[in-house]
Design a protein around this motif. Structure first.
Motif, PDB file in Angstrom:
ATOM      1  N   GLN A   1       9.608  50.760  60.506  1.00 27.25           N
ATOM      2  CA  GLN A   1       9.641  50.183  59.160  1.00 27.25           C
ATOM      3  C   GLN A   1      10.892  49.321  59.053  1.00 27.25           C
ATOM      4  O   GLN A   1      12.009  49.804  59.237  1.00 27.25           O
ATOM      5  N   VAL A   2      10.694  48.045  58.761  1.00 22.48           N
ATOM      6  CA  VAL A   2      11.797  47.080  58.771  1.00 22.48           C
ATOM      7  C   VAL A   2      11.975  46.458  57.391  1.00 22.48           C
ATOM      8  O   VAL A   2      11.009  46.030  56.760  1.00 22.48           O
ATOM      9  N   VAL A   3      13.222  46.423  56.950  1.00 20.18           N
ATOM     10  CA  VAL A   3      13.599  45.647  55.768  1.00 20.18           C
ATOM     11  C   VAL A   3      14.572  44.584  56.255  1.00 20.18           C
ATOM     12  O   VAL A   3      15.659  44.898  56.740  1.00 20.18           O
ATOM     13  N   GLY A   4      14.157  43.310  56.182  1.00 20.74           N
ATOM     14  CA  GLY A   4      14.967  42.234  56.717  1.00 20.74           C
ATOM     15  C   GLY A   4      15.166  41.106  55.734  1.00 20.74           C
ATOM     16  O   GLY A   4      14.772  41.205  54.562  1.00 20.74           O
ATOM     17  N   PRO A   5      15.768  40.012  56.183  1.00 18.42           N
ATOM     18  CA  PRO A   5      16.020  38.873  55.301  1.00 18.42           C
ATOM     19  C   PRO A   5      14.753  38.280  54.704  1.00 18.42           C
ATOM     20  O   PRO A   5      14.811  37.595  53.675  1.00 18.42           O
ATOM     21  N   ASN A   6      13.594  38.542  55.338  1.00 15.70           N
ATOM     22  CA  ASN A   6      12.335  37.964  54.849  1.00 15.70           C
ATOM     23  C   ASN A   6      11.352  39.030  54.389  1.00 15.70           C
ATOM     24  O   ASN A   6      10.142  38.918  54.605  1.00 15.70           O
TER      25      ASN A   6
ATOM     26  N   GLY B   1      12.835  37.122  60.354  1.00 11.27           N
ATOM     27  CA  GLY B   1      13.052  35.703  60.098  1.00 11.27           C
ATOM     28  C   GLY B   1      11.733  34.965  60.145  1.00 11.27           C
ATOM     29  O   GLY B   1      10.665  35.564  60.000  1.00 11.27           O
ATOM     30  N   THR B   2      11.807  33.669  60.372  1.00 10.33           N
ATOM     31  CA  THR B   2      10.610  32.832  60.503  1.00 10.33           C
ATOM     32  C   THR B   2      10.751  31.989  61.759  1.00 10.33           C
ATOM     33  O   THR B   2      11.812  31.955  62.385  1.00 10.33           O
ATOM     34  N   SER B   3       9.677  31.317  62.116  1.00  9.65           N
ATOM     35  CA  SER B   3       9.709  30.489  63.315  1.00  9.65           C
ATOM     36  C   SER B   3      10.723  29.358  63.196  1.00  9.65           C
ATOM     37  O   SER B   3      11.300  28.912  64.194  1.00  9.65           O
ATOM     38  N   THR B   4      10.950  28.894  61.986  1.00  5.96           N
ATOM     39  CA  THR B   4      11.918  27.811  61.782  1.00  5.96           C
ATOM     40  C   THR B   4      13.313  28.323  61.459  1.00  5.96           C
ATOM     41  O   THR B   4      14.289  27.581  61.596  1.00  5.96           O
ATOM     42  N   GLU B   5      13.413  29.574  61.040  1.00  6.71           N
ATOM     43  CA  GLU B   5      14.718  30.148  60.703  1.00  6.71           C
ATOM     44  C   GLU B   5      14.775  31.601  61.189  1.00  6.71           C
ATOM     45  O   GLU B   5      14.665  32.539  60.408  1.00  6.71           O
ATOM     46  N   PRO B   6      14.950  31.788  62.502  1.00  6.21           N
ATOM     47  CA  PRO B   6      14.977  33.145  63.054  1.00  6.21           C
ATOM     48  C   PRO B   6      16.202  33.934  62.599  1.00  6.21           C
ATOM     49  O   PRO B   6      17.183  33.359  62.121  1.00  6.21           O
ATOM     50  N   PHE B   7      16.099  35.241  62.776  1.00 12.27           N
ATOM     51  CA  PHE B   7      17.228  36.148  62.540  1.00 12.27           C
ATOM     52  C   PHE B   7      18.416  35.653  63.362  1.00 12.27           C
ATOM     53  O   PHE B   7      18.289  35.356  64.548  1.00 12.27           O
ATOM     54  N   GLY B   8      19.590  35.550  62.723  1.00 15.76           N
ATOM     55  CA  GLY B   8      20.729  35.008  63.459  1.00 15.76           C
ATOM     56  C   GLY B   8      22.056  35.374  62.845  1.00 15.76           C
ATOM     57  O   GLY B   8      22.214  36.460  62.272  1.00 15.76           O
ATOM     58  N   GLU B   9      23.021  34.494  62.968  1.00 15.98           N
ATOM     59  CA  GLU B   9      24.406  34.767  62.584  1.00 15.98           C
ATOM     60  C   GLU B   9      24.511  35.313  61.157  1.00 15.98           C
ATOM     61  O   GLU B   9      23.998  34.729  60.209  1.00 15.98           O
ATOM     62  N   GLY B  10      25.187  36.477  61.046  1.00 14.20           N
ATOM     63  CA  GLY B  10      25.453  37.071  59.746  1.00 14.20           C
ATOM     64  C   GLY B  10      24.283  37.770  59.097  1.00 14.20           C
ATOM     65  O   GLY B  10      24.439  38.359  58.016  1.00 14.20           O
ATOM     66  N   ASP B  11      23.109  37.740  59.722  1.00 13.20           N
ATOM     67  CA  ASP B  11      21.935  38.387  59.128  1.00 13.20           C
ATOM     68  C   ASP B  11      21.971  39.898  59.351  1.00 13.20           C
ATOM     69  O   ASP B  11      22.602  40.403  60.291  1.00 13.20           O
TER      70      ASP B  11
END
Length: 206
Positions: free
Chosen positions: A102-107, A163-173
């Motif tokens: 179970q994931v809670v992420g930026p998206n 994240g998304t294909s155009t804005e993947p999980f990355g710096e500071g996420d």
């Protein structure tokens, strides 16, 4: 004047007492049966609850590492999210094919299940896969944690909710993971990417 004893009356009193006694015995027997059945049911429930409680403690997945592989230092994105796992001490075999993350992420939030069809990281649109020590994806039937086998869970940072294909999980996420084993034992993991990546292809601790 003489008193006379009526044998019929004494017989009726004796029969009435016997009937009351038998009724009391029957009531006591029924009550004892109910108590025995209730005790047996409570014992069974207690044993089942004890087994479930033991499973929640022992049939747990432990994490050994949380790592991200940098895709682009200049854009601050990750190519892979990798979580090393092992079975908790004393655990029986744990089937990763029946495990839910179970994931809670930026998206948003999502429940990820094992993707037995994935052959590449880009295939992991809404799931995860286990990787062995040789870096190979493992099919669900072979992805079993035991005393001899540890695995790495692989996630696509370019898929929701990371994240998304155009804005993947990355710096500071940041993302929160609950790894739920088949016995419902839960392991909580927090992934936090560094604020700055320095090199393409490097492994950064999350």
């Amino acid at each position: 004047m003489f008193e006379t004893n009526n044998d019929d009356d004494r017989g009726q009193v004796g029969i009435g007492t016997l009937i009351v006694f038998i009724a009391m015995v029957l009531v006591a027997a029924i009550a004892a049966g109910v108590l025995i059945n209730t005790a047996g049911m409570l014992q069974s429930q207690a044993e089942a609850t004890g087994e479930e409680s033991t499973d929640l403690v022992s049939e747990r997945i432990d994490t050994t590492s949380t790592v991200g592989i940098v895709e682009s230092e200049s854009e601050g994105t990750l190519e892979e999210i990798r979580v090393g796992i092992t079975a908790a001490p004393g655990a029986d075999d744990i089937a990763l094919g029946d495990t839910v993350v179970q994931v809670v992420g930026p998206n948003g939030q999502a429940n990820l299940v094992y993707d037995d069809e994935a052959t590449d990281i880009t295939d992991l649109d809404d799931g995860f896969v286990a990787e062995d020590d040789d870096g190979e994806f493992v099919d669900a039937s072979s992805a079993v944690l035991d005393d001899n086998n540890d695995f790495t869970l692989v996630f696509n940072p370019g898929a929701e909710p990371f994240g998304t294909s155009t804005e993947p999980f990355g710096e500071g996420d940041e993302s929160a993971l609950d790894i739920v084993s088949p016995s419902s034992a839960t392991t909580q993991v927090t992934l936090t990417a560094p604020d700055l990546f320095t090199e393409d292809g490097e492994a950064v601790r999350l």
